[in-house]
Motif scaffolding. Structure first.
Motif, PDB file in Angstrom:
ATOM      1  N   GLY A 135      -2.877  81.942 -22.914  1.00 28.53           N
ATOM      2  CA  GLY A 135      -4.672  81.999 -22.569  1.00 28.53           C
ATOM      3  C   GLY A 135      -4.902  79.718 -22.331  1.00 28.53           C
ATOM      4  O   GLY A 135      -4.223  79.276 -23.150  1.00 28.53           O
ATOM      5  N   GLN A 136      -5.743  79.973 -21.431  1.00 30.02           N
ATOM      6  CA  GLN A 136      -5.088  78.496 -20.733  1.00 30.02           C
ATOM      7  C   GLN A 136      -4.662  77.983 -20.625  1.00 30.02           C
ATOM      8  O   GLN A 136      -4.320  76.782 -20.418  1.00 30.02           O
ATOM      9  N   GLY A 137      -3.276  78.701 -20.103  1.00 32.19           N
ATOM     10  CA  GLY A 137      -2.537  78.171 -19.825  1.00 32.19           C
ATOM     11  C   GLY A 137      -1.165  78.092 -21.069  1.00 32.19           C
ATOM     12  O   GLY A 137      -0.223  77.979 -20.822  1.00 32.19           O
ATOM     13  N   ARG A 138      -1.565  78.764 -21.984  1.00 33.19           N
ATOM     14  CA  ARG A 138      -0.872  78.165 -23.945  1.00 33.19           C
ATOM     15  C   ARG A 138      -0.316  79.698 -23.735  1.00 33.19           C
ATOM     16  O   ARG A 138      -1.241  80.008 -24.154  1.00 33.19           O
ATOM     17  N   LEU A 139       0.611  79.548 -25.062  1.00 34.69           N
ATOM     18  CA  LEU A 139       1.072  80.657 -26.126  1.00 34.69           C
ATOM     19  C   LEU A 139      -0.014  80.750 -26.773  1.00 34.69           C
ATOM     20  O   LEU A 139       0.260  79.897 -27.119  1.00 34.69           O
ATOM     21  N   LEU A 140      -0.627  82.349 -26.848  1.00 36.32           N
ATOM     22  CA  LEU A 140      -1.039  82.678 -27.618  1.00 36.32           C
ATOM     23  C   LEU A 140      -0.297  83.733 -28.562  1.00 36.32           C
ATOM     24  O   LEU A 140      -0.747  83.118 -30.378  1.00 36.32           O
ATOM     25  N   ALA A 141       0.289  84.752 -28.660  1.00 38.51           N
ATOM     26  CA  ALA A 141       0.971  84.932 -29.146  1.00 38.51           C
ATOM     27  C   ALA A 141       2.025  85.618 -28.908  1.00 38.51           C
ATOM     28  O   ALA A 141       1.385  85.925 -27.180  1.00 38.51           O
ATOM     29  N   THR A 142       3.285  86.042 -29.895  1.00 40.11           N
ATOM     30  CA  THR A 142       4.701  86.472 -28.573  1.00 40.11           C
ATOM     31  C   THR A 142       5.043  87.325 -29.823  1.00 40.11           C
ATOM     32  O   THR A 142       4.749  86.732 -30.996  1.00 40.11           O
ATOM     33  N   GLY A 143       5.537  88.538 -29.580  1.00 40.53           N
ATOM     34  CA  GLY A 143       6.426  89.535 -30.195  1.00 40.53           C
ATOM     35  C   GLY A 143       5.775  90.721 -30.158  1.00 40.53           C
ATOM     36  O   GLY A 143       5.665  91.363 -29.275  1.00 40.53           O
ATOM     37  N   THR A 144       6.451  91.427 -30.976  1.00 41.28           N
ATOM     38  CA  THR A 144       6.059  93.289 -30.796  1.00 41.28           C
ATOM     39  C   THR A 144       4.964  92.926 -30.785  1.00 41.28           C
ATOM     40  O   THR A 144       3.788  92.811 -31.784  1.00 41.28           O
ATOM     41  N   VAL A 145       4.521  95.040 -30.367  1.00 39.57           N
ATOM     42  CA  VAL A 145       3.399  95.312 -29.968  1.00 39.57           C
ATOM     43  C   VAL A 145       2.679  95.431 -31.944  1.00 39.57           C
ATOM     44  O   VAL A 145       1.328  94.969 -32.115  1.00 39.57           O
ATOM     45  N   SER A 146       3.412  96.064 -32.460  1.00 37.09           N
ATOM     46  CA  SER A 146       2.941  96.073 -33.858  1.00 37.09           C
ATOM     47  C   SER A 146       2.560  94.456 -34.558  1.00 37.09           C
ATOM     48  O   SER A 146       1.474  94.916 -35.253  1.00 37.09           O
TER      49      SER A 146
END
Length: 315
Positions: free
Chosen positions: A201-212
């Protein structure tokens, strides 16, 4: 594998992507999510050399896209399905691509049949529907039998049968140890296709990982329990890793225990159960919460766009 490290792109005073780092691993389907204006398209354009990073890197298999000797055999790309000469047939379009990479003409017929365009292979692409155009774009991405697939909104224009076909295609591709990276605004579809997520969001990482893991980072899974002995059940369920919330005289919300565990505990204590319903928020609900402070273009009555700090990886 796709690896972005401290990727930044500025256009004058505007920053489109800022210090973005993530990994797209092989063997799974990774969804790329973000509100409009989040920087997804800019990131994909930098991946394939259409834009150059201001700083940082993004590589495929450890190399920049521009350094790949025959990129079509390494990366299958769908960014703009409309990027086809309207006067050419589907077969002629793919044959031209194949000849630039030493791919045999037999592969053209193979991928046309794979995407369901065999019967219209010699019709002009200008007369194709949106869904047929998407299928042709996917055929082009598959042409070199690449190790990596990068697809931007591949579901657009596909009918339900086409969506199911694409879902199976991508799952099968990942099952062969390939890397699949796709963006989409259809959360319900991504929840069925994707194994991993990268949310910006707005060019920055907000979250990463498995869907769960991404969903659980917003709201852990819970179980709704209805029993006339709510107090007794709450007492036997309480533990260091369990949270029990009383919603009314007979209804509990339990976090930290599965429905099966709750049922077995209730049975062991002879506590009757009238309802036992697992509850997990949807990917769409999680996405809205994760990006609520990173929306560039607000809607009437919605929350005003605000600047937010990136969340840490949940992997």
């Amino acid at each position: 594998m796709i690896v972005a490290q401290h990727l930044t792109k500025r256009y004058g005073e505007r920053t489109a992507v800022e210090d973005l780092s993530f990994t797209v691993r092989p063997g799974v389907v990774t969804g790329f999510l973000g509100p409009n204006g989040a920087g997804k398209s800019t990131t994909l354009r930098m991946l394939v050399g259409l834009d150059h990073p201001t700083s940082g890197t993004i590589t495929v298999g450890g190399r920049r896209y521009a350094d790949l000797p025959d990129p079509l055999r390494h990366v299958g790309l769908l960014i703009d399905a409309k990027g086809v000469h309207r006067g050419r047939s589907a077969h002629a379009h793919l044959l031209a691509l194949a000849q630039t990479h030493g791919i045999p003409g037999s592969r053209v017929r193979e991928v046309l049949d794979l995407v369901g365009l065999g019967p219209v292979a010699h019709k002009r692409a200008g007369g194709f529907s949106l869904g047929m155009g998407q299928r042709l774009g996917i055929a082009a991405a598959l042409l070199g039998d690449p190790e990596v697939l990068v697809l931007d909104e591949p579901v657009n224009g596909l009918d339900p049968d086409g969506v199911l076909w694409l879902r199976r295609l991508l799952a099968g591709y990942a099952a062969r140890g390939r890397t699949v990276f796709l963006s989409s605004h259809l959360m319900s579809e991504l929840s069925l296709i994707a194994d991993d997520l990268v949310v910006i969001g707005q060019g920055r990482l907000l979250a990463t990982g498995t869907v769960s893991d991404v969903i659980a980072s917003v709201a852990p899974a819970s179980v709704r329990v209805v029993t006339p002995a709510a107090s007794a059940l709450a007492s036997v369920l309480q533990g260091a890793d369990t949270t029990v919330t009383s919603l009314d005289a007979e209804t509990l919300e339990v976090q930290g225990r599965s429905a099966r565990e709750i049922g077995e505990i209730a049975s062991a204590h002879r506590i009757p159960l009238h309802e036992l319903s697992p509850r997990r928020i949807t990917l769409e609900e999680a996405f809205m919460q994760i990006t609520r402070n990173a929306v560039e273009y607000g809607t009437p009555g919605g929350a005003a766009p605000r600047t937010s700090a990136p969340l840490e990886s949940v992997r």
